[in-house]
Design a protein around this motif. Sequence first.
Motif, mmCIF file in Angstrom:
data_model
loop_
_atom_site.group_PDB
_atom_site.id
_atom_site.type_symbol
_atom_site.label_atom_id
_atom_site.label_comp_id
_atom_site.label_asym_id
_atom_site.label_seq_id
_atom_site.Cartn_x
_atom_site.Cartn_y
_atom_site.Cartn_z
ATOM 1 N N VAL A 63 20.098 10.234 37.013
ATOM 2 C CA VAL A 63 19.487 10.662 38.064
ATOM 3 C C VAL A 63 19.288 12.168 38.190
ATOM 4 O O VAL A 63 18.173 12.541 38.597
ATOM 5 C CB VAL A 63 20.971 10.601 39.536
ATOM 6 C CG1 VAL A 63 20.337 11.284 40.499
ATOM 7 C CG2 VAL A 63 20.606 8.855 39.729
ATOM 8 N N LEU A 93 11.106 13.778 40.921
ATOM 9 C CA LEU A 93 10.935 13.182 42.393
ATOM 10 C C LEU A 93 10.772 14.274 43.238
ATOM 11 O O LEU A 93 9.727 14.292 44.011
ATOM 12 C CB LEU A 93 12.315 12.752 42.696
ATOM 13 C CG LEU A 93 13.115 11.505 42.059
ATOM 14 C CD1 LEU A 93 14.309 10.895 42.720
ATOM 15 C CD2 LEU A 93 11.853 10.456 42.448
ATOM 16 N N THR A 104 17.001 17.181 50.300
ATOM 17 C CA THR A 104 16.546 16.231 49.039
ATOM 18 C C THR A 104 17.911 15.985 48.124
ATOM 19 O O THR A 104 18.177 14.747 47.972
ATOM 20 C CB THR A 104 15.256 16.588 48.207
ATOM 21 O OG1 THR A 104 14.268 16.802 49.181
ATOM 22 C CG2 THR A 104 15.093 15.563 47.249
ATOM 23 N N LEU A 116 15.586 13.660 39.162
ATOM 24 C CA LEU A 116 15.575 14.625 40.259
ATOM 25 C C LEU A 116 14.596 15.456 40.442
ATOM 26 O O LEU A 116 13.885 15.680 41.242
ATOM 27 C CB LEU A 116 16.857 15.266 40.582
ATOM 28 C CG LEU A 116 17.010 15.955 41.910
ATOM 29 C CD1 LEU A 116 16.598 15.195 43.070
ATOM 30 C CD2 LEU A 116 18.483 16.728 42.012
ATOM 31 N N ALA A 128 13.398 10.151 48.838
ATOM 32 C CA ALA A 128 14.409 10.959 49.332
ATOM 33 C C ALA A 128 13.865 12.520 49.677
ATOM 34 O O ALA A 128 14.273 13.046 50.714
ATOM 35 C CB ALA A 128 15.488 11.545 48.131
ATOM 36 N N THR A 143 23.318 8.979 48.427
ATOM 37 C CA THR A 143 22.780 7.472 47.965
ATOM 38 C C THR A 143 23.315 7.050 46.828
ATOM 39 O O THR A 143 23.698 5.899 46.533
ATOM 40 C CB THR A 143 21.101 7.598 47.823
ATOM 41 O OG1 THR A 143 20.387 7.968 49.071
ATOM 42 C CG2 THR A 143 20.734 6.129 47.406
ATOM 43 N N THR A 144 23.438 8.009 45.833
ATOM 44 C CA THR A 144 24.017 7.780 44.425
ATOM 45 C C THR A 144 25.437 7.395 44.484
ATOM 46 O O THR A 144 26.079 6.507 43.832
ATOM 47 C CB THR A 144 23.671 8.686 43.412
ATOM 48 O OG1 THR A 144 22.238 9.204 43.490
ATOM 49 C CG2 THR A 144 24.276 8.445 42.022
ATOM 50 N N LEU A 195 15.674 6.199 45.615
ATOM 51 C CA LEU A 195 15.600 7.544 45.396
ATOM 52 C C LEU A 195 14.262 8.187 45.668
ATOM 53 O O LEU A 195 14.009 9.231 45.991
ATOM 54 C CB LEU A 195 16.224 8.104 44.145
ATOM 55 C CG LEU A 195 17.763 7.929 44.194
ATOM 56 C CD1 LEU A 195 18.375 8.481 42.686
ATOM 57 C CD2 LEU A 195 18.541 8.420 45.245
ATOM 58 N N ARG A 213 20.685 14.120 50.115
ATOM 59 C CA ARG A 213 20.238 12.562 50.065
ATOM 60 C C ARG A 213 20.331 11.905 48.888
ATOM 61 O O ARG A 213 20.900 11.043 48.943
ATOM 62 C CB ARG A 213 18.945 12.497 50.671
ATOM 63 C CG ARG A 213 18.439 12.935 52.112
ATOM 64 C CD ARG A 213 17.017 12.780 52.283
ATOM 65 N NE ARG A 213 16.614 13.250 53.658
ATOM 66 C CZ ARG A 213 15.538 13.209 54.105
ATOM 67 N NH1 ARG A 213 14.481 12.973 53.459
ATOM 68 N NH2 ARG A 213 15.315 13.421 55.498
ATOM 69 N N VAL A 214 20.047 12.651 47.838
ATOM 70 C CA VAL A 214 20.084 11.714 46.254
ATOM 71 C C VAL A 214 21.532 11.618 46.050
ATOM 72 O O VAL A 214 22.105 10.699 45.664
ATOM 73 C CB VAL A 214 19.337 12.541 45.516
ATOM 74 C CG1 VAL A 214 19.797 12.233 44.008
ATOM 75 C CG2 VAL A 214 17.830 12.704 45.521
#
Length: 474
Positions: A362, A369, A256, A366, A238, A263-264, A235, A259-260
């Motif tokens: 996550v 990130l 973003t 986030l 991302a 992916t998760t 991540l 995408r996170v």
Amino acid sequence: MSRLPISLPSALRKVAGIAVTVTAALLLAAPPAVAHPMPHSVLLLDVHETSVTAELDLPVDDFSRASGIDLTDSTAATLTKRTPAIRTYLAAHLRPTTLQGKAWTVAFGDVALSRTQQTSTGLYRELTVQATLTAPSGGDTRHFNLGYDAVIHQVVTHTALVSIRQDWAAGHVAGENAATQVGVIRINSRTMKVTPLTINLENGSVWSGTYAMFRLGATHILEGTDHLLFLLILLLPAPLSAARNRWQGLANTRTTIHRVARTTLAFTVGHSLALAMSAFGHLDIPAQPVEVFIAISILVGAVHAIRPLFPGREAVVAGVFGLGHGLAFSLVLAEMNLSSTQLALSLAGFNLGIEGMQLLLVLLALPSLIALSRLPRHATLRNTCAALTAGAALGWLLDRLGVPNPVARAADSAGAHTSQLFLVLVTAAVLSALLTLTVRRRGRAVTGAGHEPGPPRTPVLTARGVNKASQQGG
């Protein structure tokens, strides 16, 4: 008055001499003193629906003295020859019955020798024997008599501690809690007999077992440094856009988050499928290839964070690598020997625990990130995090290929500091969210002061919190 036949000083000297002589004789006749208390036997019970599996841990010296089977200098080869005699002896001294006296069936499995120690005993050799105790029709694995007098029938000072290691129905699962002691078996000093120990466990429920597996799943992902590190490193890029094999420019916040989420979700689907297939298909997969695969997945994710290997396809890669991580999760369930119903409920609880903790982590990561990607030197910070992750992955890879190293030990030890990790994530999330809100407010204030709006630009956090357009390369 008649004189005494012996004077008082002479009498005292004679008494003292007799006392010294008797004391010396007792000391010389006594057995040699031991430096540590003698170890006891341990019986670890795993309670299932129709049977109880037991692990018997017996001190070799006392076992040899009581059984007449000399194991003091045994090797693996000689132990194999003496295994039938060991099982025969234990079969005569392990006699579980129902509360009404109906005998259970006992079958013995693996036998092994090792070195261990108990509190204050020092190192000693231990004999470990696996056994399965099967209740008769109508028998109750939660209420029964455990007749056991191995070693104790000859070594009268010996004791056996009986503990429950796993009891799914009561919410006590192996790996989450320490074994719970339920009794001690010893000889009665008045009758010189060994009374059977009555096992009387509280009534369990499917909800207790399911909730225990939920807790175990959450703990497993929190303490499983490798699983968590793989997801976070995947991540990390991302919020970035890739061009010409480099990370260049920033994606907007909405992109973003998408995408996170993708992916998760892909990682969740991948490891959930593998976990279900492995658990219900009873796949016997060696642990080492799975652990090696996980180390490689983390290494690939770290390289991708430095230079894009599969930009835009992180979700696909997360799903594929998630299969390997799911197989690792399944190793936890495979060791519990659960019934089909218990396995289905355990799978649901365990998976929900993993997903719940994963989602929470996550969400906490986030904001950091997004904020990290907007710092002036985000490329340096990202590459440093990726390099450290790659180093940990290489350490794990070597360790799982049979080359122990301090890097792997240090990476594994990170899982023991879950409270600190959680606190860092919470603090970073709060600070990142506050910093982002502050910068946006300042940007709106500048725009409202009469500046002409320019072309859409992605804000970058600077030391002063001023918005800048960033095309900083990775």
